[in-house]
Design an enzyme around this catalytic site. Structure first.
Site, PDB file in Angstrom:
ATOM      1  N   GLU A 336     101.540  -9.380  73.863  1.00  0.00           N
ATOM      2  CA  GLU A 336     102.766  -9.120  73.095  1.00  0.00           C
ATOM      3  C   GLU A 336     103.777  -8.272  73.867  1.00  0.00           C
ATOM      4  OE1 GLU A 336     101.181  -9.418  68.560  1.00  0.00           O
ATOM      5  OE2 GLU A 336     100.733  -7.539  69.602  1.00  0.00           O
TER       6      GLU A 336
HETATM    7  N1  IFG Z   1      97.853  -8.469  67.353  1.00  0.00           N
HETATM    8  C1  IFG Z   1      97.897  -7.365  68.308  1.00  0.00           C
HETATM    9  C2  IFG Z   1      96.979  -6.187  68.009  1.00  0.00           C
HETATM   10  C3  IFG Z   1      96.836  -5.900  66.527  1.00  0.00           C
HETATM   11  C4  IFG Z   1      96.463  -7.183  65.808  1.00  0.00           C
HETATM   12  C5  IFG Z   1      96.140  -6.911  64.353  1.00  0.00           C
HETATM   13  C6  IFG Z   1      96.369  -8.638  69.729  1.00  0.00           C
HETATM   14  C7  IFG Z   1      95.897  -9.003  71.118  1.00  0.00           C
HETATM   15  C8  IFG Z   1      97.590  -8.171  65.946  1.00  0.00           C
HETATM   16  N2  IFG Z   1      97.485  -7.893  69.629  1.00  0.00           N
HETATM   17  O1  IFG Z   1      95.722  -8.990  68.772  1.00  0.00           O
HETATM   18  O2  IFG Z   1      97.483  -5.029  68.662  1.00  0.00           O
HETATM   19  O3  IFG Z   1      98.005  -5.325  65.990  1.00  0.00           O
HETATM   20  O4  IFG Z   1      95.519  -8.025  63.747  1.00  0.00           O
END
Ligand code: IFG
Length: 529
Positions: A336
């Site tokens: 992200e």
């Molecule tokens: N995605 C984010 C996490 C977390 C997650 C919560 C990944 C690799 C959503 N990144 O999963 O930091 O916030 O479900």
């Protein structure tokens, strides 16, 4: 569960027991002879036969270790059973001794580094493996042949009968991981140890510790003290913060090692870095320190990938963690990075990969690193849900094409912070609702087109903690789903079925109750009354 599973290993034919003890329930007959019902084990072994010939522990029982390799497994087993049985269970190192519980790593079993053979009969217990790790994995099966009260931390009345069985076993995948996010909410060394110990009972062998994010930096780094002084102060919702000293981290690593669990530290970069950016102004491109963040948004932060100080910073951080981490991996996150331009991201990952290699470790990261030409010895973690979103499946495929091994952690099956149902208080549902069956009903080698068995290193169950604050919260979200993902990583793919698994999973309930595990009593599982 069928009394005997075969995976092409040279095992004895299923043993048929004639003339069961009067009153002993007859399992489904096969060809006229009765089999005692096979023991209900999680993860399912490659093969297990019930022999109907139990071994009863007594105050005179000894634990015999035939070679030094068995010491850790023996002391783990003895400590567990001394507590609940009250027996002394002395450990004797004796190459020739027999009787009691024998752990033997002297005779090659040909079952790989984690495989084992286990034989329980009226004469005693023989657990054989090629390594101490194999013996430890076998101990996790042996403990499930004892009644649930054997898990009790306090003394319980006997008898202490170990179900008679013959097991041959080895894992399908080398990587069976549990990830804990200690950045969104901080968990103490004691809480982390409990999380590791519960997972180790299901043959989990990797512990991925998510040490930094926007809301918190949780590991002290000597040359950068403000990372914890400032970045460790708070948490999501303004909750209490916290951090691990070097000695705390060493204690976690040692505890994990005693359970043949490898710690993988993650410093998430270049995104998910607000805690670091709030700690040091010079890490920001504009030279201004960010404010601490206690919300739950993602994608808004980025290290300044164009500044040299960023790489001096990461060299210090990765160097310190590498010195404290016996395992082969350092995880640099990479997910992200919405506030990092693509060209900058690619150059950043290439430079950080060199830093990781310079400190003698292999790079691990979320699957976005596949876009930055990672070296083939790296590991990419697939997480984006397979909801037709091209980037999720494409990233995993491009990693596979580069020979980068994949750890499969699909958010819509393996994320333990997903709600079980719409009524679940904890967790979130951005990847959908994940009940116990959905967490189990997937196969890592068939999930993503172009990613097959040989591309997969294993599986992982991430637990993000935006909504989890206590050990009871962690346990509610992880149990009963984590053991199912551990089974996907360990057990043969062939023959794996929800109808068979749910009955074996149900038998874990009383074991968790004996340890006061706050598990979700899912209506999908036939828990014993
Ligand atoms: N995605 C984010 C996490 C977390 C997650 C919560 C990944 C690799 C959503 N990144 O999963 O930091 O916030 O479900």
């Amino acid at each position: 569960m069928r009394p005997s599973r075969r995976l092409g290993l040279p095992i004895a034919a299923a043993v048929v027991i004639a003339g069961l003890a009067p009153g002993q329930a007859r399992a489904a007959d096969h060809g006229g002879a009765a089999h005692p019902a096979a023991p209900r084990l999680v993860p399912a072994p490659v093969s297990v036969e019930a022999t109907g010939d139990p071994f009863t522990l007594t105050s005179a029982t000894r634990v015999v270790v035939r070679s030094g390799a068995g010491a850790r497994a023996a002391s783990y087993l003895a400590r567990l059973l001394r507590r609940s049985t009250g027996y002394a269970l002395p450990i004797v190192q004796d190459a020739g001794a027999g009787g009691g519980i024998v752990l033997d790593a002297t005779a090659p079993q040909g079952l790989g580094p984690e495989g084992y053979r286990l034989e329980v009969s009226g004469k005693g217990v023989l657990l054989a493996a090629d390594t101490g790790e194999g013996l430890f994995r076998g101990v996790q099966t042996l403990r499930q042949l004892l009644p649930a009260k054997a898990e009790s931390p306090s003394r319980r009345p006997g008898p202490w009968r170990i179900t008679g069985a013959r097991v041959t076993d080895r894992p399908r995948f080398a990587y069976r991981g549990a990830m804990l996010d200690v950045a969104r909410h901080f968990f103490t060394v004691r809480q982390v140890k409990r999380y590791i110990d519960l997972a180790a009972a299901y043959k989990v062998n990797m512990f991925h510790l998510h040490l930094s994010d926007d809301q918190g930096w949780r590991i002290a780094i000597g040359k950068w003290p403000r990372l914890t002084e400032v970045g460790g102060r708070t948490a999501v919702g303004g909750d209490r913060g916290g951090f691990y000293t070097r000695n705390d981290y060493r204690e976690i690593v040692k505890y994990a090692q005693d359970r043949y669990v490898t710690v993988i530290p993650e410093i998430d970069t270049p995104g998910h870095t607000n805690a670091a950016l709030a700690s040091y102004a010079r890490l920001n491109c504009d030279g201004r320190a960010r404010r601490p963040y206690t919300g739950t948004d993602v994608g808004f932060s980025s290290l300044c990938v164009g500044k040299d100080v960023t790489y001096r910073f990461l060299d210090d951080v990765i160097g310190e963690l590498a010195r404290l981490t016996p395992g082969p991996y350092i995880d640099i996150g990479g997910d992200e990075a919405k506030s990092t331009r693509r060209a900058g991201y690619r150059a950043f990952v290439a430079r950080v990969q060199k830093i990781v290699h310079r400190h003698g470790k292999r790079m691990m990261g979320w699957e976005e690193i596949a876009d930055a030409k990672p070296s083939p010895d790296s590991v990419a973690e697939h997480w984006n849900p397979v909801t037709g979103r091209q980037d999720g499946t494409e990233l995993a495929r491009s990693a596979a094409r580069r020979g980068v091994k994949l750890v499969m952690a699909p958010a819509d099956h393996a994320y333990l912070d997903m709600k079980y149902t719409a009524r679940t208080r904890l967790g979130t549902d951005w990847a959908g609702l994940v009940d116990v069956r959905r967490a189990y009903a997937w196969d890592p080698a068939r999930l993503v087109a172009g990613v097959g068995e040989d591309d997969v290193l294993g599986v992982e169950a991430p637990l993000w903690t935006e909504t989890a604050r206590t050990s009871r919260d962690l346990e509610y979200l992880a149990y009963p789903r984590l053991p199912g993902i551990a089974e996907i990583g360990w057990s043969p793919a062939r023959g794996r079925s929800w109808d068979d698994y749910r009955v074996r999973l149900a038998a874990q309930g009383p074991r968790w109750s004996a340890r006061s595990v706050n598990f979700y009593h899912s209506p999908q599982v036939p828990w014993p009354s």
